[in-house]
Structure formats: C-alpha cells, structure tokens
Design a protein around this motif. Sequence first.
Motif, PDB file in Angstrom:
ATOM      1  N   ALA A 249       0.830  -1.206   0.000  1.00  0.00           N
ATOM      2  CA  ALA A 249       0.000   0.000   0.000  1.00  0.00           C
ATOM      3  C   ALA A 249       0.863   1.254   0.000  1.00  0.00           C
ATOM      4  CB  ALA A 249      -0.931  -0.010   1.212  1.00  0.00           C
ATOM      5  N   ALA A 250       1.910   1.271   0.800  1.00  0.00           N
ATOM      6  CA  ALA A 250       2.796   2.434   0.839  1.00  0.00           C
ATOM      7  C   ALA A 250       3.435   2.673  -0.520  1.00  0.00           C
ATOM      8  CB  ALA A 250       3.863   2.240   1.912  1.00  0.00           C
ATOM      9  N   ALA A 251       3.853   1.592  -1.178  1.00  0.00           N
ATOM     10  CA  ALA A 251       4.447   1.734  -2.507  1.00  0.00           C
ATOM     11  C   ALA A 251       3.418   2.244  -3.505  1.00  0.00           C
ATOM     12  CB  ALA A 251       5.018   0.386  -2.958  1.00  0.00           C
ATOM     13  N   GLU A 252       2.206   1.714  -3.443  1.00  0.00           N
ATOM     14  CA  GLU A 252       1.134   2.152  -4.342  1.00  0.00           C
ATOM     15  C   GLU A 252       0.829   3.631  -4.176  1.00  0.00           C
ATOM     16  OE1 GLU A 252      -2.078   1.840  -7.116  1.00  0.00           O
ATOM     17  OE2 GLU A 252      -0.509   0.383  -6.639  1.00  0.00           O
ATOM     18  N   LEU A 253       0.933   4.111  -2.963  1.00  0.00           N
ATOM     19  CA  LEU A 253       0.638   5.520  -2.668  1.00  0.00           C
ATOM     20  C   LEU A 253       1.850   6.423  -2.877  1.00  0.00           C
ATOM     21  CD1 LEU A 253      -1.453   4.981   0.590  1.00  0.00           C
ATOM     22  CD2 LEU A 253      -2.335   5.492  -1.678  1.00  0.00           C
ATOM     23  N   GLY A 254       2.973   5.845  -3.248  1.00  0.00           N
ATOM     24  CA  GLY A 254       4.167   6.643  -3.485  1.00  0.00           C
ATOM     25  C   GLY A 254       4.788   7.201  -2.223  1.00  0.00           C
ATOM     26  N   LEU A 255       4.631   6.481  -1.108  1.00  0.00           N
ATOM     27  CA  LEU A 255       5.123   6.962   0.182  1.00  0.00           C
ATOM     28  C   LEU A 255       6.487   6.344   0.468  1.00  0.00           C
ATOM     29  CD1 LEU A 255       1.757   6.738   2.160  1.00  0.00           C
ATOM     30  CD2 LEU A 255       2.797   8.767   1.127  1.00  0.00           C
ATOM     31  N   SER A 256       7.503   6.907  -0.124  1.00  0.00           N
ATOM     32  CA  SER A 256       8.851   6.353   0.004  1.00  0.00           C
ATOM     33  C   SER A 256       9.433   6.520   1.398  1.00  0.00           C
ATOM     34  CB  SER A 256       9.786   7.002  -1.018  1.00  0.00           C
ATOM     35  OG  SER A 256       9.846   8.404  -0.820  1.00  0.00           O
ATOM     36  N   GLN A 257       8.854   7.406   2.205  1.00  0.00           N
ATOM     37  CA  GLN A 257       9.369   7.643   3.561  1.00  0.00           C
ATOM     38  C   GLN A 257       8.819   6.656   4.585  1.00  0.00           C
ATOM     39  OE1 GLN A 257      11.985   9.441   3.179  1.00  0.00           O
ATOM     40  NE2 GLN A 257      11.530  11.329   4.273  1.00  0.00           N
ATOM     41  N   VAL A 258       7.926   5.770   4.148  1.00  0.00           N
ATOM     42  CA  VAL A 258       7.337   4.794   5.067  1.00  0.00           C
ATOM     43  C   VAL A 258       8.241   3.565   5.179  1.00  0.00           C
ATOM     44  CG1 VAL A 258       5.440   3.147   5.378  1.00  0.00           C
ATOM     45  CG2 VAL A 258       4.947   5.518   4.768  1.00  0.00           C
ATOM     46  N   ASN A 259       8.500   3.159   6.425  1.00  0.00           N
ATOM     47  CA  ASN A 259       9.285   1.966   6.711  1.00  0.00           C
ATOM     48  C   ASN A 259       8.400   0.975   7.450  1.00  0.00           C
ATOM     49  OD1 ASN A 259      11.446   0.165   7.161  1.00  0.00           O
ATOM     50  ND2 ASN A 259      11.925   1.128   9.119  1.00  0.00           N
ATOM     51  N   VAL A 260       8.134  -0.169   6.844  1.00  0.00           N
ATOM     52  CA  VAL A 260       7.274  -1.182   7.446  1.00  0.00           C
ATOM     53  C   VAL A 260       8.153  -2.245   8.095  1.00  0.00           C
ATOM     54  CG1 VAL A 260       5.474  -2.899   7.049  1.00  0.00           C
ATOM     55  CG2 VAL A 260       5.476  -0.762   5.730  1.00  0.00           C
ATOM     56  N   VAL A 261       7.898  -2.524   9.370  1.00  0.00           N
ATOM     57  CA  VAL A 261       8.739  -3.452  10.127  1.00  0.00           C
ATOM     58  C   VAL A 261       7.872  -4.585  10.680  1.00  0.00           C
ATOM     59  CG1 VAL A 261      10.287  -3.721  12.092  1.00  0.00           C
ATOM     60  CG2 VAL A 261      10.301  -1.588  10.778  1.00  0.00           C
ATOM     61  N   LEU A 262       8.260  -5.808  10.343  1.00  0.00           N
ATOM     62  CA  LEU A 262       7.617  -6.997  10.905  1.00  0.00           C
ATOM     63  C   LEU A 262       8.341  -7.357  12.187  1.00  0.00           C
ATOM     64  CD1 LEU A 262       5.770  -9.521  10.810  1.00  0.00           C
ATOM     65  CD2 LEU A 262       7.498 -10.594   9.344  1.00  0.00           C
ATOM     66  N   SER A 263       7.704  -7.092  13.328  1.00  0.00           N
ATOM     67  CA  SER A 263       8.388  -7.341  14.602  1.00  0.00           C
ATOM     68  C   SER A 263       7.422  -7.177  15.762  1.00  0.00           C
ATOM     69  CB  SER A 263       9.549  -6.352  14.780  1.00  0.00           C
ATOM     70  OG  SER A 263      10.178  -6.504  16.044  1.00  0.00           O
ATOM     71  N   ARG A 264       7.735  -7.845  16.844  1.00  0.00           N
ATOM     72  CA  ARG A 264       7.118  -7.519  18.118  1.00  0.00           C
ATOM     73  C   ARG A 264       7.782  -6.244  18.626  1.00  0.00           C
ATOM     74  NH1 ARG A 264       8.845 -10.657  21.840  1.00  0.00           N
ATOM     75  NH2 ARG A 264       7.096 -10.582  23.269  1.00  0.00           N
ATOM     76  N   VAL A 265       7.017  -5.428  19.329  1.00  0.00           N
ATOM     77  CA  VAL A 265       7.568  -4.177  19.854  1.00  0.00           C
ATOM     78  C   VAL A 265       8.767  -4.465  20.750  1.00  0.00           C
ATOM     79  CG1 VAL A 265       7.095  -2.179  21.315  1.00  0.00           C
ATOM     80  CG2 VAL A 265       5.380  -2.955  19.683  1.00  0.00           C
ATOM     81  N   GLU A 266       8.675  -5.517  21.539  1.00  0.00           N
ATOM     82  CA  GLU A 266       9.752  -5.851  22.473  1.00  0.00           C
ATOM     83  C   GLU A 266      11.069  -6.168  21.761  1.00  0.00           C
ATOM     84  OE1 GLU A 266       5.843  -7.197  24.345  1.00  0.00           O
ATOM     85  OE2 GLU A 266       6.747  -7.063  22.352  1.00  0.00           O
ATOM     86  N   ASP A 267      10.995  -6.554  20.487  1.00  0.00           N
ATOM     87  CA  ASP A 267      12.192  -6.961  19.754  1.00  0.00           C
ATOM     88  C   ASP A 267      12.778  -5.849  18.896  1.00  0.00           C
ATOM     89  OD1 ASP A 267      11.918  -9.524  20.819  1.00  0.00           O
ATOM     90  OD2 ASP A 267      10.645 -10.192  19.159  1.00  0.00           O
TER      91      ASP A 267
END
Length: 207
Positions: free
Chosen positions: A92-110
């Motif tokens: 979705a971020a790529a589709e919207l042209g949002l290059s400043q978005v960083n998507v992270v797969l993680s638990r908050v604790e990690d």
Amino acid sequence: MARLDRLVELLVAENERQNLIARGTIPMVWQRHIVDSAQLLTVPRETLPKGAWLDLGTGAGFPGLVIAALQPQRPVTLVDSRRLRTEWLARAAAELGLSQVNVVLSRVEDLPDQTYAVLSARAFAPLDKLLTISSRFSTPETMWLLPKGAKAAQEVAILPETWRHVFHVEQSLTDPAAGVIAGRLLGGHPPKPARQSGAASQRGSRR
C-alpha cells in the motif's frame, strides 16, 4: 485527498483477502478509521515536533499510514507482528508513493533502540504496559498520541507515580465517548514487583 481515496480502495479490496478491519465498519470507514487517524495532527494542544514518527501495532495502518499519506515528507515507521499485515502495508505504501514509510515486521519488544519525534499506538495496549515496552523509543521531547476509548482518562489517572509525565486527554473528534491521550513522557520506570516473603516464596516453589 487523492492518496486517502486510494488508500480506502486498497483497504476495502484487501479486506476481502484478510481481515484488516471489521466488515461492519466499511460503510463508515472515513469516520471510523481515516478521520479518526488524521485527527492526531490537530488534537494536541501544541505544535507537533518535526521528525520521525513511530506507529506501534499499526494493524491496517491506523493511524500511521494515514499520517504518512497526509505528511509524505515525514519518515513514518509502521510496526506490526503479523506478516500478512506488514506485506500489505508495504504494498500500500508503494502504491501511494510513500517512500518515507518503513514497514517493520516485529514484536515491539524486539525492536532495536531508537528514539522518535512522535509515537502513536491505537488501542494497542493499556497505557502502563505500553510505556513499559515503549519508553525506550521516547525522549522528553517526544510527543505521544494514543487514541483510546472511553477509559482514556482512567488510564492516565491510575498510571503509577514512577512514570513522570505530562499526559492529558483530548476529546476524540470522531467519537464523543472516546479520548486521545496526548503529551510527553519525562522519565521514570515501571514499579518493581512486590517481593515475596521467604515463606511465601518457598510455598510457591513447591506448587
């Protein structure tokens, strides 16, 4: 507005493949999810600090992806522990042209230690628990924006005194029964668990 329109289209389409939002909220998606997220840019009593934004437990991208769509020059990190969610968020971020978005797969604790200018979490965890696992991302200048339900004021009121803060509750613009916890965490730490007596500890070890 064009980015938000497209976001809604992507959200509704993906919701047929995975449960991003409750189906019953689709007819009111603008009020329930888009405007509810966007209000964080106007709710605080002070100007939001510039700099990176961290959205914890972002789920379907609320509020973080909406913030990124409205402020595309601001770095926004979206964190979620579910792979399907994060894969869709990245698309979705790529589709919207949002290059400043960083998507992270993680638990908050990690997550690695790093501080941010703004920190948000939408009904992710009770306030005390959220501070316990997330205070390391904050400085005294970090603005916390936490959309909550009807118990927002209660969560602030029962926060242990070991947390030094200047949190207050603002009325939600989209739900008269809900509030947004806003403010800064000045320092502190969670209270230490009460120590058991020797006899109690021995009884517990035999169970």
